[in-house]
Design an enzyme around this catalytic site. Structure first.
Site, mmCIF file in Angstrom:
data_model
loop_
_atom_site.group_PDB
_atom_site.id
_atom_site.type_symbol
_atom_site.label_atom_id
_atom_site.label_comp_id
_atom_site.label_asym_id
_atom_site.label_seq_id
_atom_site.Cartn_x
_atom_site.Cartn_y
_atom_site.Cartn_z
ATOM 1 N N CYS A 26 48.664 -42.874 -137.698
ATOM 2 C CA CYS A 26 47.791 -43.944 -138.018
ATOM 3 C C CYS A 26 46.640 -43.376 -139.098
ATOM 4 O O CYS A 26 46.524 -43.981 -140.385
ATOM 5 C CB CYS A 26 46.928 -44.761 -137.026
ATOM 6 S SG CYS A 26 47.998 -46.038 -136.628
ATOM 7 N N CYS A 48 55.389 -28.232 -105.013
ATOM 8 C CA CYS A 48 53.996 -28.375 -104.611
ATOM 9 C C CYS A 48 54.049 -29.962 -104.336
ATOM 10 O O CYS A 48 53.572 -30.341 -103.262
ATOM 11 C CB CYS A 48 52.999 -28.125 -105.206
ATOM 12 S SG CYS A 48 52.780 -26.442 -105.589
ATOM 13 N N CYS A 98 57.653 -28.327 -110.115
ATOM 14 C CA CYS A 98 56.737 -29.392 -109.907
ATOM 15 C C CYS A 98 56.716 -29.890 -108.464
ATOM 16 O O CYS A 98 56.089 -29.715 -107.570
ATOM 17 C CB CYS A 98 56.829 -30.696 -110.706
ATOM 18 S SG CYS A 98 56.685 -30.177 -112.615
#
Lengths: 286, 152
Positions: free
Chosen positions: A247, A103, A100
Site C-alpha cells: 500500500c 513444548c 513446537c
C-alpha cells in the site's frame, strides 16, 4: 480435480464475475459461515474512540465467488499454507532437537485463541511483537533454530496455521500493557500521514472512501483480521507487513522495513481498529 | 544543404528549445489567483487528443482510477472516489480546471484525496527517484486541461 488446477479455475471465475459486477457501493450482506459451521463476526460495533461506527470485514467488499472461496475451507487456496504450518509445528529443527509440539503439545488446545490476541507487549525487548516475531523468538531461544527471514521459510505457513486455530475468535489487543499506548499513538499518526508522490494516507482510502470503487477494486476498511490473506491478484498468501508495504509503495513512497518500529506501530493501531471482527485467517481477497 | 545552413538551422532549433524551456513555469512558481491559474504552464496550448491519452494512461494521469468519464467507454471499471467528469467543462472554466489538476488541494482544501499532478507539496518519504519530480509534465497538464475542456 487437481487442487492447484481448481485454484486457477476459481481465480479465473472470480475475474469473470468482476467483469460482470454490479456497481453497488454498499458492502454485501452476510453472514459468513466457514464450511457451513463456524459463524464469523464480519460486522460489529466498533470499540470506543474508533472513528467509524461499525467495523466491517473486507469479506463483505468482495465478489460473490471470492466470498464463496473463503467460505469453503477445501476451496480456500490459503488452506494449503495452513496445512504446511501444521506439519512444521511437529517438525524437529535446531540444535535443541525440539519441535513446537515438544513444548506446546497439541496446538489446537495450547494455541486455541493465541492468534486472536497479537500484537502483545514484550517486556524483554520493550516493544510490541507480532505472531511472526513470537515464532522466531521460540525458534532462536528454545529450539536453537534460525529465525525465519521476513516472508521466507515457514514464516507465512506457521503464522497462518496459528491464526487459523483462532478462526472465528474476535480480534482483541491489550493496549494498556507496558508502553502499548505510545505505540498505538505512533501507529495512529502513521495511519493519517500522507506519503509519497500521490500524497495518500491509509485513511484517504480506507476511512474516507471505503465502500467506493477505485478502478476495479472495492475499497474496504482495511481491517487486518484475515492476515495472512490469500490474494487472488498475487496468487499467493500475503502477510500483513507485505500488504502494508504494498500500500505504501502504491503511494510512490519509500517503504519501511517489515517489522520495523513504524510498521509494528501501524500493526498495533490497525489491529485495535479491527477489534471485534472474527479472525478469518486465511481470508481470501481480490 | 550547405554546412553553413545546417549550422544555422541547428542554432535555430537550440534557440527555439531554449525559449520553450524558459517559458515553462516551474511547480514552485505557479501562481494561483481566485482558484485560477490564468495562463498555460508552457506558454503553449494544450492538445486535447494527447490529453485524452494522458487522462486514461494508468502510468500518467490514471484519472479513471477515481473518476467516471463516459467519453472513454472503451476502458472498463471507472472509479468513483471522485465526482464523475461528464460535463465537467460546464461546471469549471479552463483556468479553474488547470488549478484542480495542478493541485486540487488549493481548490478543495486538504480534505481532498486527489493528488496534485504538478505540485511538489506532496506526501512524506517520497520514493527516492521521484523526489522533486511532478506526476505530470507541464505540457501533459495543459493537454489534460484542454481535453477536460471538451467535456461539456
Amino acid at each position: 480435480m487437481n487442487r492447484k488446477l481448481l485454484i486457477v479455475l476459481l481465480g479465473t471465475t472470480s475475474l469473470y464475475s468482476m467483469v460482470s459486477r454490479v456497481a453497488l457501493a454498499d458492502p454485501s450482506e452476510g453472514p459468513l459461515f466457514i464450511d457451513g459451521e463456524i459463524e464469523m463476526i464480519t460486522r460489529t460495533e466498533s470499540v470506543e474512540g474508533h472513528p467509524l461506527p461499525e467495523v466491517i470485514s473486507g469479506w463483505h467488499y468482495r465478489t460473490e465467488s471470492t466470498q464463496a472461496l473463503e467460505a469453503d475451507s477445501f476451496e480456500n487456496p490459503g488452506m494449503l499454507a495452513v496445512e504446511e504450518g501444521e506439519v512444521l509445528w511437529n517438525t524437529v529443527e535446531g540444535s535443541e532437537g525440539k519441535s513446537c509440539a515438544s513444548c506446546h503439545d497439541d496446538a489446537a488446545e495450547s494455541m486455541a485463541t493465541v492468534g486472536a490476541s497479537y500484537p502483545k507487549w514484550d517486556a524483554g525487548s520493550a516493544k510490541p511483537i507480532n505472531v511472526e516475531q513470537r515464532i522466531n523468538m521460540c525458534r532462536v531461544e528454545k529450539m536453537g533454530a534460525e529465525a525465519y527471514p521476513f516472508d521466507k521459510g515457514g514464516q507465512k505457513p506457521m503464522t497462518a496455521f496459528l491464526k487459523n486455530l483462532s478462526l472465528g475468535e474476535p480480534v482483541r489487543i491489550d493496549v494498556e500493557e507496558g508502553e502499548m499506548q505510545a505505540w498505538w499513538e505512533r501507529g495512529k499518526e502513521m495511519y493519517y500521514t500522507r506519503t509519497g508522490q500521490l500524497d495518500l494516507s491509509c485513511a484517504s482510502c480506507h476511512e474516507k472512501n471505503n465502500g467506493k470503487y477505485i478502478r476495479a477494486d472495492h475499497l474496504s476498511q482495511g481491517n487486518v483480521n484475515g492476515f495472512p490473506t490469500y490474494r487472488l491478484k498475487q496468487s499467493a498468501l500475503v502477510s500483513l507487513h507485505n500488504r502494508f508495504r504494498g500500500c505504501i509503495r502504491d503511494t510512490r513512497a519509500e517503504m519501511p522495513d517489515a517489522f520495523s518500529d513504524e510498521l509494528m506501530a501501524l500493526e498495533v493501531y490497525t489491529t485495535w481498529r479491527s477489534q471485534g471482527l472474527s479472525v478469518e485467517t486465511p481470508a481470501v481477497r481480490q | 544543404m550547405t554546412l553553413f545552413k545546417r549550422l544555422l538551422s541547428g542554432c535555430t532549433i537550440v534557440a527555439l528549445m531554449t525559449v520553450a524551456r524558459a517559458d515553462i513555469v516551474a511547480p514552485g512558481d505557479v501562481t494561483i489567483e481566485n482558484l485560477r491559474i490564468g495562463t498555460s504552464l508552457t506558454g503553449q496550448a494544450g492538445d486535447p487528443v494527447e490529453g485524452r491519452k494522458v487522462f486514461a494512461d494508468r502510468k500518467l494521469g490514471n484519472c479513471l482510477a477515481c473518476h467516471v468519464n463516459s467519453d472513454i467507454p472503451e476502458q472498463l471499471f471507472h472509479g468513483e472516489v471522485g465526482p464523475a467528469l461528464d460535463g465537467v467543462a460546464a461546471r469549471w472554466e479552463p483556468e479553474q480546471l488547470r488549478t484542480i489538476v495542478v493541485n486540487s488541494k488549493a481548490v478543495f482544501t486538504d480534505a481532498s484525496v486527489m493528488p496534485g499532478f504538478y505540485s511538489l507539496d506532496v506526501g512524506e518519504n517520497v520514493r527516492e527517484d521521484l523526489v522533486g519530480v511532478t506526476i505530470l509534465t507541464a505540457q501533459q497538464v495543459e493537454d489534460v486541461v484542454a481535453y477536460l475542456s471538451t467535456l461539456k
